[in-house]
Design a protein around this motif. Structure first.
Motif, PDB file in Angstrom:
ATOM      1  N   LYS A 137       0.835  -1.194   0.000  1.00 16.84           N
ATOM      2  CA  LYS A 137       0.000   0.000   0.000  1.00 16.84           C
ATOM      3  C   LYS A 137       0.874   1.250   0.000  1.00 16.84           C
ATOM      4  N   LEU A 138       0.526   2.195  -0.858  1.00 15.16           N
ATOM      5  CA  LEU A 138       1.244   3.469  -0.920  1.00 15.16           C
ATOM      6  C   LEU A 138       0.550   4.440   0.024  1.00 15.16           C
ATOM      7  N   THR A 139       1.044   4.538   1.259  1.00 12.95           N
ATOM      8  CA  THR A 139       0.408   5.348   2.285  1.00 12.95           C
ATOM      9  C   THR A 139       1.057   6.723   2.408  1.00 12.95           C
ATOM     10  N   VAL A 140       0.319   7.644   2.985  1.00 16.91           N
ATOM     11  CA  VAL A 140       0.841   8.985   3.247  1.00 16.91           C
ATOM     12  C   VAL A 140       2.035   8.897   4.190  1.00 16.91           C
ATOM     13  N   GLN A 141       1.966   7.961   5.130  1.00 13.51           N
ATOM     14  CA  GLN A 141       3.045   7.756   6.097  1.00 13.51           C
ATOM     15  C   GLN A 141       4.351   7.416   5.388  1.00 13.51           C
ATOM     16  N   LYS A 142       4.286   6.499   4.430  1.00 18.31           N
ATOM     17  CA  LYS A 142       5.485   6.096   3.689  1.00 18.31           C
ATOM     18  C   LYS A 142       6.021   7.235   2.835  1.00 18.31           C
ATOM     19  N   ILE A 143       5.114   7.918   2.146  1.00 24.61           N
ATOM     20  CA  ILE A 143       5.541   9.002   1.262  1.00 24.61           C
ATOM     21  C   ILE A 143       6.206  10.118   2.056  1.00 24.61           C
ATOM     22  N   ALA A 144       5.607  10.470   3.198  1.00 19.76           N
ATOM     23  CA  ALA A 144       6.182  11.519   4.040  1.00 19.76           C
ATOM     24  C   ALA A 144       7.557  11.115   4.552  1.00 19.76           C
ATOM     25  N   ALA A 145       7.680   9.870   5.007  1.00 20.36           N
ATOM     26  CA  ALA A 145       8.971   9.378   5.508  1.00 20.36           C
ATOM     27  C   ALA A 145      10.010   9.340   4.407  1.00 20.36           C
ATOM     28  N   LEU A 146       9.587   8.953   3.203  1.00 17.69           N
ATOM     29  CA  LEU A 146      10.500   8.873   2.062  1.00 17.69           C
ATOM     30  C   LEU A 146      11.094  10.239   1.727  1.00 17.69           C
ATOM     31  N   PHE A 147      10.238  11.230   1.568  1.00 18.27           N
ATOM     32  CA  PHE A 147      10.725  12.565   1.210  1.00 18.27           C
ATOM     33  C   PHE A 147      11.519  13.201   2.348  1.00 18.27           C
ATOM     34  N   LEU A 148      11.125  12.921   3.577  1.00 19.45           N
ATOM     35  CA  LEU A 148      11.850  13.472   4.718  1.00 19.45           C
ATOM     36  C   LEU A 148      13.248  12.866   4.811  1.00 19.45           C
ATOM     37  N   SER A 149      13.342  11.554   4.604  1.00 21.58           N
ATOM     38  CA  SER A 149      14.653  10.898   4.670  1.00 21.58           C
ATOM     39  C   SER A 149      15.554  11.343   3.525  1.00 21.58           C
ATOM     40  N   PHE A 150      14.971  11.518   2.326  1.00 19.15           N
ATOM     41  CA  PHE A 150      15.765  11.957   1.173  1.00 19.15           C
ATOM     42  C   PHE A 150      16.273  13.388   1.379  1.00 19.15           C
TER      43      PHE A 150
END
Length: 317
Positions: A137-150
């Motif tokens: 599942k492509l969740t908001v949680q994952k997307i936020a963590a992805l961009f924050l980590s990058f």
């Protein structure tokens, strides 16, 4: 292909619940060990090996130790199904070999900070492929963590004095190839960990990668350097196992119990670990932007662990 991914990626039952809780810890351990890789890489390069030879020495050393370990402890872990060779080619050649080769080429063409940032586009590739092949599942949680980590990775390595060499487009494509190669282990490794032990996956990954790396590393020249620096090889071998083989074992183990997209984001802590090793061992300094970057990466890891019960229900649905 898609059905093959789905069949082999199912984790085994039994110890599944406690291992799901520990999986992020295993990924974090892997990222810290990967972060220490620069220590042994500098040591090996100082012996007199060129960039390709340094990678070949490290990968081959780890492969030999892993083979010997399994020959002594459990030879059954060296048995694989021939039809799964394509997946091992994916982890060995597609991931470990291509990642090392492309990353080394990027470092030669551009600044180290640019190379690191391009390498850590890997979680973007992992997230896309995980949605396609594993139906994650492509969740908001994952997307936020992805961009924050990058964003954190960019701030940690710093891009103030960055350059991309003479041909920016070629450098960009090579750097993205390093990131894509890095991402493939999270995909192919996930497939294999549904069927094999982490040691089996790791050893064949390193065997195939070592064969490929030796072919382009002028092995005769390597042999002469090794013979004239025999006293330094034990440290090289031990360091290669600790900073290369062991983290892959930890990461492979985690992939059986954690989503590939989450694992790749957590692994971005490697950049933070490498920076901290630099501060402690080489007296490197961190400015305000570096510190903010570290906070961003840590915050991304925290976000991924929020609301774990809901995340687990989603994964089991």
């Amino acid at each position: 292909m898609r059905s093959g991914f789905l069949i082999f990626s199912k984790p085994r039952k039994g110890r599944e619940w406690p291992m799901k809780r520990l999986a992020p810890v295993f990924v974090l351990m892997a990222s810290v060990l990967w972060g220490s890789m620069g220590i042994i890489t500098r040591y090996v390069a100082a012996i007199g090996f060129n960039t390709r030879q340094t990678a070949a020495v490290r990968i081959t050393s780890a492969a030999v130790v892993l083979i010997l370990f399994l020959l002594i402890t459990d030879r059954n872990k060296l048995k694989i199904d021939k039809k799964d060779l394509k997946w091992f080619l994916g982890t060995g050649l597609g991931s470990l070999f291509i990642n090392n080769l492309a990353y080394a080429a990027t470092v030669q063409r551009a600044s180290l900070s640019v190379a690191v940032v391009l390498l850590y586009t890997a979680p973007f590739f992992v997230m896309i492929m995980s949605v396609i092949f594993f139906k994650e599942k492509l969740t908001v949680q994952k997307i936020a963590a992805l961009f924050l980590s990058f964003a954190g990775c960019i701030l940690v390595v710093g891009l103030s004095g960055a350059n991309v060499g003479d041909n920016a487009l070629v450098t960009l494509l090579i750097g993205l190839s390093a990131g894509f190669g890095y991402s493939l282990y999270s995909i192919f490794g996930k497939v294999l960990m549904g069927k094999y032990e982490s040691l089996t996956v790791t050893v064949y990954t390193f065997i195939l990668a070592s064969i490929a790396s030796l072919l382009i590393a002028q092995p005769l020249s390597m042999g002469r350097i090794i013979a004239s620096n025999a006293s330094k090889m034990p440290v090289t071998v031990i360091g290669s196992v600790i900073t290369l083989a062991l983290p892959y074992i930890c990461y492979s183990t985690a992939l059986k119990y954690i989503e590939s997209s989450k694992a790749s984001i957590i692994a971005s802590f490697e950049v933070v670990a490498a920076s901290l090793f630099g501060v402690v061992l080489y007296r490197e300094t961190l400015d305000l932007f570096n510190l903010v970057g570290i906070i961003c990466v840590v915050a991304a890891l925290v976000i991924l662990q929020l609301n774990p019960k809901k995340s687990q229900r989603d994964q089991n649905e």
